[in-house]
Design an enzyme around this catalytic site. Structure first.
Site, PDB file in Angstrom:
ATOM      1  N   LYS A 138       0.832  -1.210   0.000  1.00 57.53           N
ATOM      2  CA  LYS A 138       0.000   0.000   0.000  1.00 57.53           C
ATOM      3  C   LYS A 138       0.864   1.257   0.000  1.00 57.53           C
ATOM      4  O   LYS A 138       0.664   2.168  -0.786  1.00 57.53           O
ATOM      5  CB  LYS A 138      -0.921   0.035   1.232  1.00 57.53           C
ATOM      6  CG  LYS A 138      -1.832  -1.167   1.377  1.00 57.53           C
ATOM      7  CD  LYS A 138      -2.827  -0.990   2.514  1.00 57.53           C
ATOM      8  CE  LYS A 138      -2.180  -0.855   3.883  1.00 57.53           C
ATOM      9  NZ  LYS A 138      -1.457  -2.072   4.337  1.00 57.53           N
ATOM     10  N   ARG A 154      -9.035   0.471  10.056  1.00 58.77           N
ATOM     11  CA  ARG A 154      -8.416  -0.821  10.333  1.00 58.77           C
ATOM     12  C   ARG A 154      -9.287  -1.705  11.208  1.00 58.77           C
ATOM     13  O   ARG A 154      -8.913  -2.837  11.479  1.00 58.77           O
ATOM     14  CB  ARG A 154      -7.093  -0.590  11.050  1.00 58.77           C
ATOM     15  CG  ARG A 154      -5.858  -0.875  10.193  1.00 58.77           C
ATOM     16  CD  ARG A 154      -4.678  -0.533  11.046  1.00 58.77           C
ATOM     17  NE  ARG A 154      -3.436  -1.102  10.672  1.00 58.77           N
ATOM     18  CZ  ARG A 154      -2.467  -0.450  10.017  1.00 58.77           C
ATOM     19  NH1 ARG A 154      -2.675   0.753   9.564  1.00 58.77           N
ATOM     20  NH2 ARG A 154      -1.317  -1.027   9.824  1.00 58.77           N
ATOM     21  N   ARG A 213      11.784  -5.088   4.508  1.00 64.68           N
ATOM     22  CA  ARG A 213      11.457  -3.695   4.170  1.00 64.68           C
ATOM     23  C   ARG A 213      12.470  -2.722   4.773  1.00 64.68           C
ATOM     24  O   ARG A 213      12.870  -2.846   5.924  1.00 64.68           O
ATOM     25  CB  ARG A 213      10.064  -3.367   4.681  1.00 64.68           C
ATOM     26  CG  ARG A 213       9.696  -1.909   4.483  1.00 64.68           C
ATOM     27  CD  ARG A 213       8.228  -1.676   4.482  1.00 64.68           C
ATOM     28  NE  ARG A 213       7.576  -1.984   5.737  1.00 64.68           N
ATOM     29  CZ  ARG A 213       6.263  -1.886   5.907  1.00 64.68           C
ATOM     30  NH1 ARG A 213       5.494  -1.534   4.902  1.00 64.68           N
ATOM     31  NH2 ARG A 213       5.731  -2.183   7.066  1.00 64.68           N
ATOM     32  N   ARG A 262      12.011  -0.321  10.185  1.00 68.33           N
ATOM     33  CA  ARG A 262      11.036   0.021  11.220  1.00 68.33           C
ATOM     34  C   ARG A 262      11.108  -1.018  12.345  1.00 68.33           C
ATOM     35  O   ARG A 262      11.214  -2.212  12.074  1.00 68.33           O
ATOM     36  CB  ARG A 262       9.634   0.020  10.619  1.00 68.33           C
ATOM     37  CG  ARG A 262       9.318   1.284   9.868  1.00 68.33           C
ATOM     38  CD  ARG A 262       8.061   1.169   9.046  1.00 68.33           C
ATOM     39  NE  ARG A 262       6.927   0.583   9.752  1.00 68.33           N
ATOM     40  CZ  ARG A 262       5.691   0.553   9.250  1.00 68.33           C
ATOM     41  NH1 ARG A 262       5.453   1.079   8.065  1.00 68.33           N
ATOM     42  NH2 ARG A 262       4.723   0.002   9.929  1.00 68.33           N
ATOM     43  N   ARG A 264       1.440  -8.217  13.864  1.00 70.85           N
ATOM     44  CA  ARG A 264       0.662  -7.330  12.989  1.00 70.85           C
ATOM     45  C   ARG A 264      -0.163  -8.128  11.976  1.00 70.85           C
ATOM     46  O   ARG A 264      -1.294  -7.764  11.682  1.00 70.85           O
ATOM     47  CB  ARG A 264       1.606  -6.368  12.269  1.00 70.85           C
ATOM     48  CG  ARG A 264       2.139  -5.303  13.218  1.00 70.85           C
ATOM     49  CD  ARG A 264       3.368  -4.616  12.673  1.00 70.85           C
ATOM     50  NE  ARG A 264       3.100  -3.866  11.469  1.00 70.85           N
ATOM     51  CZ  ARG A 264       3.984  -3.677  10.495  1.00 70.85           C
ATOM     52  NH1 ARG A 264       5.171  -4.217  10.569  1.00 70.85           N
ATOM     53  NH2 ARG A 264       3.664  -2.968   9.452  1.00 70.85           N
TER      54      ARG A 264
HETATM   55  P1  AMP Z   1       1.288   1.189   9.156  1.00 72.43           P
HETATM   56  O1  AMP Z   1       2.353   2.168   8.823  1.00 72.43           O
HETATM   57  O2  AMP Z   1      -0.008   1.485   8.420  1.00 72.43           O
HETATM   58  O3  AMP Z   1       1.718  -0.234   9.008  1.00 72.43           O
HETATM   59  O4  AMP Z   1       0.941   1.407  10.711  1.00 72.43           O
HETATM   60  C1  AMP Z   1       1.910   1.173  11.712  1.00 72.43           C
HETATM   61  C2  AMP Z   1       1.247   1.002  13.077  1.00 72.43           C
HETATM   62  O5  AMP Z   1       0.534   2.188  13.408  1.00 72.43           O
HETATM   63  C3  AMP Z   1       0.237  -0.114  13.168  1.00 72.43           C
HETATM   64  O6  AMP Z   1       0.833  -1.363  13.406  1.00 72.43           O
HETATM   65  C4  AMP Z   1      -0.613   0.360  14.335  1.00 72.43           C
HETATM   66  O7  AMP Z   1       0.051   0.144  15.570  1.00 72.43           O
HETATM   67  C5  AMP Z   1      -0.663   1.857  14.112  1.00 72.43           C
HETATM   68  N1  AMP Z   1      -1.818   2.241  13.257  1.00 72.43           N
HETATM   69  C6  AMP Z   1      -1.773   2.803  12.018  1.00 72.43           C
HETATM   70  N2  AMP Z   1      -3.000   3.041  11.540  1.00 72.43           N
HETATM   71  C7  AMP Z   1      -3.864   2.604  12.494  1.00 72.43           C
HETATM   72  C8  AMP Z   1      -5.275   2.547  12.595  1.00 72.43           C
HETATM   73  N3  AMP Z   1      -6.077   2.982  11.596  1.00 72.43           N
HETATM   74  N4  AMP Z   1      -5.825   2.044  13.740  1.00 72.43           N
HETATM   75  C9  AMP Z   1      -5.036   1.604  14.751  1.00 72.43           C
HETATM   76  N5  AMP Z   1      -3.695   1.607  14.715  1.00 72.43           N
HETATM   77  C10 AMP Z   1      -3.104   2.104  13.603  1.00 72.43           C
END
Ligand code: AMP
Length: 225
Positions: A14, A89, A123, A156, A167
């Site tokens: 994404k 999410r 990554r 990360r 995750r």
């Molecule tokens: P991402 O960069 O989208 O993989 O997000 C990294 C982390 O941020 C996730 O593993 C969650 O801990 C938190 N996070 C991001 N977006 C959300 C969301 N919409 N709801 C809850 N936690 C989120």
């Protein structure tokens, strides 16, 4: 007006596609993960709270994320719409978004679950410009350095294997039900997310053609600089 959601498991690509899609639609790219990471790096109270969940690969509580989204959606730059990346999410977040700003189209990134762990642990990200690489599937030209600006690439902390596994499990339990949520509302567009990023981008182009044909034409006929 185009409000589009990128939905897919962590590691499905994404983030790699998001900037180009947002540019094409002429809307801001809104990544809740990026906003939360920036808040954590800045050490704000919200960021410190969010960090406790993110580091462990768990979801930040809905109230926190929804507060952040509502604040962001009040900015005037979203008049033409938004590209949501990593949001919603949970079903609770999707229901809340229906009330704030219903989405038109949900691009669902489909990829076999087995590929994801390798993608996540490989990554690497550029801390300067946000470009995303993968040591296996999309390596930079010079090992460990960003092609665009030469900055040293970072991994990360939530891409370490333990957090990455959590995750994926959280996605399966909390986020995958959104597929049915949007399918039932006839807004789901499945995208085959396997293969090289260029291939996936072409499939997305096709799916977006149906949503915004005029902007698609303008985009294609723009000569290369
Ligand atoms: P991402 O960069 O989208 O993989 O997000 C990294 C982390 O941020 C996730 O593993 C969650 O801990 C938190 N996070 C991001 N977006 C959300 C969301 N919409 N709801 C809850 N936690 C989120």
């Amino acid at each position: 007006m185009a409000r589009v959601v990128l939905l897919g498991p962590p590691g499905s690509g994404k983030g790699t596609q998001a900037e180009a899609i947002a540019r094409r639609l002429g809307v801001p790219h809104l990544s809740t993960g990026a906003i939360l990471r920036a808040a954590a790096a800045a050490g704000t109270p919200l960021g410190r709270e969010a960090e406790r969940y993110m580091g462990a690969g768990r979801l930040v509580p809905d109230e926190l994320v929804l507060g952040l989204i509502e604040e962001r959606l009040s900015d005037p730059d979203g008049r033409a719409g938004y590209l949501f990346d990593g949001f919603p999410r949970t079903v609770a977040q999707a229901e809340a978004l229906e009330h704030i700003a219903p989405v038109d189209r949900v691009l669902s990134f489909e990829i076999p679950f087995e590929e994801l762990l390798q993608r996540l642990t490989g990554r690497r990200t550029c801390p300067a410009c946000g470009s995303v690489y993968n040591t296996v599937t999309l390596p930079p030209k010079r090992a460990g350095r960003c092609d665009r600006d030469g900055a040293e690439l970072t991994k990360r902390s939530d891409d370490e294997e333990g957090a990455a596994r959590t995750r994926l499990e959280v996605y399966r339990k909390e986020t995958a039900p959104l597929l049915e949520f949007y399918r039932a509302r006839k807004r789901l567009a499945p995208i085959d997310a396997t293969g090289a990023p260029g291939l996936v981008a072409a499939r997305i182009d096709e799916a977006l053609e149906a949503l915004a044909p005029s902007s698609a034409k303008a985009y294609r006929s723009t000569p290369a600089p």
